[in-house]
Design a protein around this motif. Sequence first.
Motif, PDB file in Angstrom:
ATOM      1  N   PHE A  57      -1.909   0.012  -8.543  1.00 32.96           N
ATOM      2  CA  PHE A  57      -0.614   0.596  -8.880  1.00 32.96           C
ATOM      3  C   PHE A  57      -0.760   1.347 -10.201  1.00 32.96           C
ATOM      4  CE2 PHE A  57       0.152  -3.081  -6.235  1.00 32.96           C
ATOM      5  CZ  PHE A  57       1.114  -2.638  -5.341  1.00 32.96           C
ATOM      6  N   LYS A 103       0.831  -1.205   0.000  1.00 33.37           N
ATOM      7  CA  LYS A 103       0.000   0.000   0.000  1.00 33.37           C
ATOM      8  C   LYS A 103       0.865   1.255   0.000  1.00 33.37           C
ATOM      9  CE  LYS A 103      -4.056  -1.975   2.336  1.00 33.37           C
ATOM     10  NZ  LYS A 103      -4.888  -1.952   3.574  1.00 33.37           N
ATOM     11  N   SER A 159       2.266   2.008  -3.518  1.00 35.76           N
ATOM     12  CA  SER A 159       1.272   1.957  -4.604  1.00 35.76           C
ATOM     13  C   SER A 159       1.512   2.987  -5.700  1.00 35.76           C
ATOM     14  CB  SER A 159      -0.141   2.136  -4.031  1.00 35.76           C
ATOM     15  OG  SER A 159      -0.250   3.389  -3.367  1.00 35.76           O
TER      16      SER A 159
END
Length: 436
Positions: free
Chosen positions: A304, A278, A281
Amino acid sequence: MSSTNANVDRLSLLPDVLLAHILSLMPTKSAVGTSILSKRWKSCWTLVHSFDFHYIDHIPDSDTFLSFVDRVLKLCKTSQVKLFRLHCSESLIGNTNVPKWINEAVKLNVCELDIQVIIRELPLSLFTCKTLTTLRLAIGGCDSDVLNVPSIPSGVTLPCLKTLDIHVFNEPFVNVCKLIYACPILESLSLSLEKRRWREDNQEYSFNIPTLKRFELKTPRCTSSISKVVLNVPNVEYLILGGFLSSVFVMEDLMSLVEATVLYSEVEYKHLVIELLKGLSGVKSLSWSTSTFGVPLDFPLPKFPNLKRLEFKRFSCFGWFLMFEVLQQSCELEHLCIEEPEEICWKEPQSVPTCVLLKLRSMKFISFKRRECDIKFIEYLLANAKVLKTLTITSEIWPPVDEMRLCEQFMKFPSASGCCEIQFVRKWSHFYNKLA
């Protein structure tokens, strides 16, 4: 050309400043050794602007080494030292000599310090140096292996320091924080934390480093609870993480991240893999090499949206799953590289990621072993990658006949792309280009 001209020592005819620059590129012992060549060379080394002292490599005993360094610094005539490197693994060098040498380097307006020694204290002058731009420290104490940084008065900074590289042992955080807070224009930070003894500490260390562009962190396995460290680095572009994945650091606000490399050998907490992804990303290029055993499969991955290049290295069956999950969330991916996956039973994904269908232009398979799962993956890729231009297979040494057979096998696979070039690469040879 006359014999007289042929025997001219052109090197000795160079000006002192140029000779000093050449000698500065050598180990200091070798530079000093040129003083015996002739009268012309006797004092050239005293003008060098870089010092490189290695105790193990060059000096037979500690007393000789101490005398040598003292003599070099005493006779030095340069007005500014560009580099002062001191690497000593011998504790007999002592706690007084190294601080004295560092003080001398500071007086000579040193720009780059590279110190790897066994010592308990460093001089305060090091942390108030106004000319220092690069500082590398690998410091261990003789008994307790603790980096002891002298107290830094409030308001004192390292105003020109842009690169900080620290390798320390045990309980390093209080001292590391002092160094980081003293660097208002820090651009590159590397932390390598060793040993497994950590004291109980429930504090949260929060760093705001808006100038940081490159961050590298290697963390140890921790046997007790440790501090939570939050790094707010909104302008970081390059991130390298390694060692043991635990709750040492929490990364926030990585909106400028260009390239991330993950090299964890072990993962302690399952959810940290997802939390780490995360945090990454927004990255454009991701290299992933870590244990993914026990990764929770029911945790949704982030999207992404900027990822163009992905590398997956040395992964297990969970790594295959994780890779395809990342592909599903990476609609703009153009370049994929996988390296040394473990042998598993191939299970074709239920759906084809959008990036494989419409964006993937190059694929590299490193250490291809011609296993069934490897070949099934290549078949799957060729059947679905509509815009694939290059498929590169890198392997150990193969007989040419085996390459031909494998190429013939690949050419029989259905190909969604009409112009994909297959390249077979041996680690010691040139490309063997085949058209699919």
